[in-house]
Scaffold this motif. Structure first.
Motif, PDB file in Angstrom:
ATOM      1  N   PHE A 178       0.855  -1.181   0.000  1.00 45.20           N
ATOM      2  CA  PHE A 178       0.000   0.000   0.000  1.00 45.20           C
ATOM      3  C   PHE A 178       0.895   1.236   0.000  1.00 45.20           C
ATOM      4  O   PHE A 178       2.091   1.157   0.297  1.00 45.20           O
ATOM      5  CB  PHE A 178      -0.962   0.015   1.193  1.00 45.20           C
ATOM      6  N   VAL A 179       0.295   2.352  -0.333  1.00 45.25           N
ATOM      7  CA  VAL A 179       1.047   3.609  -0.363  1.00 45.25           C
ATOM      8  C   VAL A 179       0.328   4.630   0.499  1.00 45.25           C
ATOM      9  O   VAL A 179      -0.904   4.589   0.622  1.00 45.25           O
ATOM     10  CB  VAL A 179       1.183   4.128  -1.821  1.00 45.25           C
ATOM     11  N   TYR A 180       1.097   5.493   1.136  1.00 44.90           N
ATOM     12  CA  TYR A 180       0.451   6.628   1.790  1.00 44.90           C
ATOM     13  C   TYR A 180       1.263   7.888   1.526  1.00 44.90           C
ATOM     14  O   TYR A 180       2.486   7.844   1.392  1.00 44.90           O
ATOM     15  CB  TYR A 180       0.200   6.402   3.285  1.00 44.90           C
ATOM     16  N   SER A 181       0.555   8.995   1.462  1.00 46.40           N
ATOM     17  CA  SER A 181       1.186  10.279   1.142  1.00 46.40           C
ATOM     18  C   SER A 181       1.182  11.153   2.385  1.00 46.40           C
ATOM     19  O   SER A 181       0.422  10.919   3.321  1.00 46.40           O
ATOM     20  CB  SER A 181       0.415  10.984   0.028  1.00 46.40           C
ATOM     21  N   SER A 182       2.047  12.160   2.362  1.00 44.52           N
ATOM     22  CA  SER A 182       2.154  13.021   3.534  1.00 44.52           C
ATOM     23  C   SER A 182       2.033  14.493   3.161  1.00 44.52           C
ATOM     24  O   SER A 182       2.076  14.868   1.994  1.00 44.52           O
ATOM     25  CB  SER A 182       3.498  12.794   4.238  1.00 44.52           C
ATOM     26  N   SER A 183       1.916  15.293   4.201  1.00 43.63           N
ATOM     27  CA  SER A 183       1.794  16.737   4.019  1.00 43.63           C
ATOM     28  C   SER A 183       3.119  17.363   3.605  1.00 43.63           C
ATOM     29  O   SER A 183       3.170  18.543   3.276  1.00 43.63           O
ATOM     30  CB  SER A 183       1.295  17.382   5.311  1.00 43.63           C
ATOM     31  N   LYS A 184       4.191  16.586   3.627  1.00 45.56           N
ATOM     32  CA  LYS A 184       5.482  17.126   3.193  1.00 45.56           C
ATOM     33  C   LYS A 184       5.785  16.723   1.760  1.00 45.56           C
ATOM     34  O   LYS A 184       6.893  16.912   1.280  1.00 45.56           O
ATOM     35  CB  LYS A 184       6.605  16.629   4.115  1.00 45.56           C
ATOM     36  N   GLY A 185       4.814  16.123   1.097  1.00 43.00           N
ATOM     37  CA  GLY A 185       5.004  15.801  -0.309  1.00 43.00           C
ATOM     38  C   GLY A 185       5.691  14.480  -0.558  1.00 43.00           C
ATOM     39  O   GLY A 185       6.159  14.232  -1.664  1.00 43.00           O
ATOM     40  N   THR A 186       5.763  13.635   0.451  1.00 39.66           N
ATOM     41  CA  THR A 186       6.416  12.343   0.248  1.00 39.66           C
ATOM     42  C   THR A 186       5.377  11.243   0.072  1.00 39.66           C
ATOM     43  O   THR A 186       4.251  11.345   0.550  1.00 39.66           O
ATOM     44  CB  THR A 186       7.298  11.961   1.446  1.00 39.66           C
ATOM     45  N   GLU A 241       6.349  24.261   1.308  1.00 36.43           N
ATOM     46  CA  GLU A 241       5.914  23.011   1.907  1.00 36.43           C
ATOM     47  C   GLU A 241       4.420  22.817   1.746  1.00 36.43           C
ATOM     48  O   GLU A 241       3.952  21.721   1.430  1.00 36.43           O
ATOM     49  CB  GLU A 241       6.278  22.977   3.396  1.00 36.43           C
ATOM     50  N   ILE A 242       3.666  23.887   1.943  1.00 30.12           N
ATOM     51  CA  ILE A 242       2.216  23.756   1.863  1.00 30.12           C
ATOM     52  C   ILE A 242       1.783  23.288   0.477  1.00 30.12           C
ATOM     53  O   ILE A 242       0.926  22.424   0.340  1.00 30.12           O
ATOM     54  CB  ILE A 242       1.532  25.089   2.220  1.00 30.12           C
ATOM     55  N   ILE A 243       2.404  23.872  -0.557  1.00 32.11           N
ATOM     56  CA  ILE A 243       1.946  23.481  -1.887  1.00 32.11           C
ATOM     57  C   ILE A 243       2.508  22.133  -2.306  1.00 32.11           C
ATOM     58  O   ILE A 243       2.067  21.567  -3.311  1.00 32.11           O
ATOM     59  CB  ILE A 243       2.273  24.550  -2.963  1.00 32.11           C
ATOM     60  N   SER A 244       3.451  21.605  -1.536  1.00 33.15           N
ATOM     61  CA  SER A 244       3.965  20.289  -1.883  1.00 33.15           C
ATOM     62  C   SER A 244       3.148  19.188  -1.207  1.00 33.15           C
ATOM     63  O   SER A 244       3.276  18.013  -1.549  1.00 33.15           O
ATOM     64  CB  SER A 244       5.430  20.162  -1.446  1.00 33.15           C
ATOM     65  N   SER A 245       2.311  19.562  -0.273  1.00 32.28           N
ATOM     66  CA  SER A 245       1.502  18.575   0.438  1.00 32.28           C
ATOM     67  C   SER A 245       0.621  17.816  -0.550  1.00 32.28           C
ATOM     68  O   SER A 245      -0.081  18.422  -1.360  1.00 32.28           O
ATOM     69  CB  SER A 245       0.638  19.298   1.484  1.00 32.28           C
TER      70      SER A 245
END
Lengths: 429, 309
Positions: free
Chosen positions: A219-227, A260-264
């Motif tokens: 599975f994959v999960y994304s983060s607010s830091k764009g990872t 950072e915000i826009i990379s979330s």
């Protein structure tokens, strides 16, 4: 006057595309069914009509925290169909529910003990026994809650994803991901936990999560830091260590306080093939190859003209809007929403893109959508172009869905649902 | 939707240093630091800091705030703080605040300075100082500007007990009435959270109980999010010269991004310490008249409470 409860908060086709479910801010689910094509009326074929409506979640009150729990449906996911009934999972911030949607088109008639209205018969009038027979009746769609998966999330659930094993599913909130068995409601396994010991150290949250379409352990999960983190459940019970970490290195020249915000990442979707990942952040949509962690395969600018407006968008909170994204059935086109009721589609092969608008004025039934264009303020402007400063930021298309096999898309524009079909190119190529 | 911001004016435009790459050494003469403070970049950075701190405090009180949004805003605050520490302006600011006399019983009803551009403001709302953390009258405190439809466009801050700022007269009365209600809910300073935050620091705040109530009302969401929001000794900038310098400032948000460049990494510092030294010490006027929106649903809810239904 607009009814706030009707704001659509999620849209999802089922696995065949026959059914389309929407959830709204008032906790209701509306299911649409595609009419079977008929030769007698060629133009009414394939249209979606309301099939069933039910109240999935109600507002609740958390007495411990003195806070309301919104009934807004955050996500709906269909289970693959295994018998005549359909099953879907719907979730609000805290509780996931499994619903069974079934049809009833026959009913038994000819009871011995009661008459047609249901009243008990006078026994003295019964002189012979009869066997009740099933007679056709008007189609009735019945919806019933089969499971309630509650009390497993401290934070707000943002994603649910059904596993390809059809037995388990996961639910993700801001800091944790839980694995459930569809039949067991009093237990779930925590498979990801990124909550720091001291909440003051919190700098990153989970924004979306999804199971691999074919490999039930991935599975994959994304983060607010764009990872993006790809995790393998076979490796450990608690998947805090990722198998792969997908992150694009930051461009130092483009750094700002809003970087950072826009990379979330607001949404992440596996391709149907399972080979690629599609992510959406505030200004772009990116396609990643699972075999390449260092950077995305493709980057598509959704509305780069907003880059110079980030501070205003921060001030009015628009910068925190979470846009979803979608693949078409053949993974050749990706789609995502934008502001002013615009949505964008990018063809990965031809590299062509189009901006379309979902609005009553511009779409009459069977009319062809006209491509739109946004021009920078002060730039050369063609007729029908919209200037950046005229965009309506209250009209945002956050939720979109693409039919699993055909060129049919569902667009949620605030409290209106638009369904567009590409009749000319029904077959995907 | 985004009308252009007004041009900024400086009283000492001649002294304006280069914006990027100019970092006066902390040990340099105070004038260098002051110059840094007055530079376009610093002022806009300060605006961003103020705005971010307001956003962190003014969270929805009815529904649990969005954790992702709070984390992103807090990270932004942290970045600004680190950069300000780097170029010495942070030190100046904290020193100025520390030296100030700070009466603790200053925090009173929270009103917001409304711009006269707003039609409703012209209808009779007199400008009032914004005092989330106890600014005194006479400061050009932050102005949160609203425009457009009164019915539909309300700033985020309306929903907070801290700054019941609405351009409509009726709403204004209503939310003022709200103030005490909300305060009652929040009068446990010592209230710490549940299991998931048991490891966070206690949200103890020093000073006047009355102040604390009000502040902890806002910090409650912070508590829930991060565990600690320590607001100590809110103090106004004592220097009238600084105040005068800033009085004409009108940062344009449209230029903010182009001006803000070059983040530097710095030793980690708690972003919540910022609230100690107080966001609004640097009075900058927000010229942008773009509105903050809020959920009509929540507004309805609040109105229900006011009406008592």
């Amino acid at each position: 006057m607009q009814n706030i409860s009707d704001i659509i908060s999620t849209v999802e086709f089922n696995h065949t595309g026959e059914l389309l479910a929407t959830g709204d801010k008032g906790g209701r689910v509306v299911i649409f069914q595609r009419e079977p094509e008929s030769k007698s009326e060629p133009f009414s074929q394939g249209e979606y009509n309301v099939y069933s409506t039910f109240q999935s979640h109600e507002p609740e009150f958390d007495y411990l925290k003195s806070l309301e729990i919104e009934e807004k449906i955050n996500k709906i996911r269909w289970l693959p169909q295994q018998n005549a009934a359909h099953f879907l999972l719907s979730t609000n911030d805290k509780t996931i529910k499994l619903w069974k949607v079934s049809e009833r088109d026959k009913r038994p008639e000819g009871y011995n003990l009661k008459d047609e209205e249901g009243h008990i018969k006078d026994m003295s009038t019964v002189t012979s026994l009869q066997v009740p027979v099933l007679m056709p009746m008007d189609l009735m769609v019945e919806v019933s809650p089969r499971r309630v998966f509650a009390n497993a999330h401290t934070y707000h659930v943002n994603s649910i994803s059904v596993n390809s094993d059809y037995e388990t599913y996961m639910s993700a909130d801001d800091l944790r991901i839980n694995l459930w068995h569809l039949d067991i409601t009093d237990r779930s396994f925590n498979i990801v936990d990124i909550k720091p010991t001291n909440m003051e150290d919190l700098t990153e949250v989970i924004t979306a999560a999804e199971f691999h379409p074919h490999h039930c352990n991935l599975f994959v999960y994304s983060s607010s830091k764009g990872t993006l983190r790809l995790c393998d459940m076979r490796e450990a019970a608690l998947c805090d260590k990722h198998s792969k970490l997908f992150e694009e290195p930051e461009d130092p020249s483009a750094r700002s306080f809003f970087s950072e915000i826009i990379s979330s990442v607001s949404d992440v979707k596996f391709s149907h093939s399972g080979r690629y990942l599609l992510t959406r952040d505030y200004l772009t949509a990116k396609v990643w190859d699972l075999n390449m962690e260092s950077k995305p395969l493709e980057t598509y600018q959704v509305h780069d003209y907003l880059r110079s407006k980030l501070c205003s968008l921060y001030e009015n909170d628009c910068i925190f809007d979470k846009f979803e994204c979608a693949w078409n059935g053949s993974d050749s086109v990706i789609m995502t929403g934008a502001y002013n009721n615009f949505f964008r589609m990018f063809d990965r092969n031809t590299k062509r893109d189009v901006t379309l608008e979902a609005s009553r004025e511009s779409s009459k039934p069977r009319a062809v959508l006209k491509p739109r264009r946004v021009c920078a303020a002060g730039g050369k402007r063609r007729k029908d172009d919209i200037s950046v400063d005229s965009l309506d930021f209250t009209k945002k298309i956050l939720h979109t869905a693409w039919h699993p096999t055909e060129n049919i898309i569902a667009i949620a524009a605030t409290n209106n649902l638009y369904i567009f079909q590409d009749k000319l190119n029904s077959e995907l190529h | 939707m985004f009308p252009k911001g007004t041009k900024r004016k400086f009283s000492d435009s001649g002294e304006e240093p280069a914006v990027s790459g100019d970092e006066p050494a902390p040990a340099a003469a105070p004038s260098a630091a002051v110059r840094a403070l007055t530079s376009a970049y610093s002022l806009q950075r300060q605006s961003l800091l103020d705005m971010s701190l307001i956003k962190l405090q003014l969270c929805h009180m009815l529904v649990e705030p969005n954790l992702c949004r709070s984390v992103l805003i807090a990270n932004t605050v942290r970045q600004i703080q680190e950069e300000m520490t780097q170029d010495g302006t942070w030190q100046i600011m904290t020193q100025a605040l520390a030296a100030a006399q700070c009466p603790t019983d200053r925090l009173v009803a929270t009103e917001v300075l409304c711009r006269q551009t707003d039609a409703a403001a012209q209808a009779g709302q007199s400008p009032k100082p914004f005092s989330v953390v106890g600014l005194e009258e006479g400061y050009h405190a932050e102005e949160v500007v609203m425009e457009g439809d009164v019915e539909t466009e309300v700033t985020m801050s309306t929903l907070s007990p801290v700054s019941p700022q609405l351009s409509s007269a009726s709403y204004l009365a209503g939310t003022f009435g709200m103030g005490p209600c909300w305060e009652e809910d929040e009068d446990d300073d010592g209230e710490c959270e549940e299991d998931e935050e048991e490891d966070s620091e206690e949200c103890v705040s020093e000073g006047e109980e009355g102040d604390r109530d009000h502040l902890s009302a806002d910090s409650r969401t912070g508590e829930q999010v991060f565990g600690t929001f320590e607001i100590k000794h809110p103090a106004p900038p004592p220097d009238p010269a600084l105040e005068e310098l800033f009085s004409d400032v009108d940062p344009s948000y449209y230029d903010l991004d182009t001006v803000l460049t070059g983040m530097q990494s710095a030793p980690k510092m708690g972003p919540y310490d910022l609230l100690e030294s107080l966001s609004s010490h640097g009075p900058t006027a927000l010229s942008s008249s773009s509105s903050c929106r809020s959920d009509l649903n929540e507004l309805d809810h609040i109105m229900e409470i006011i009406v008592g239904s």
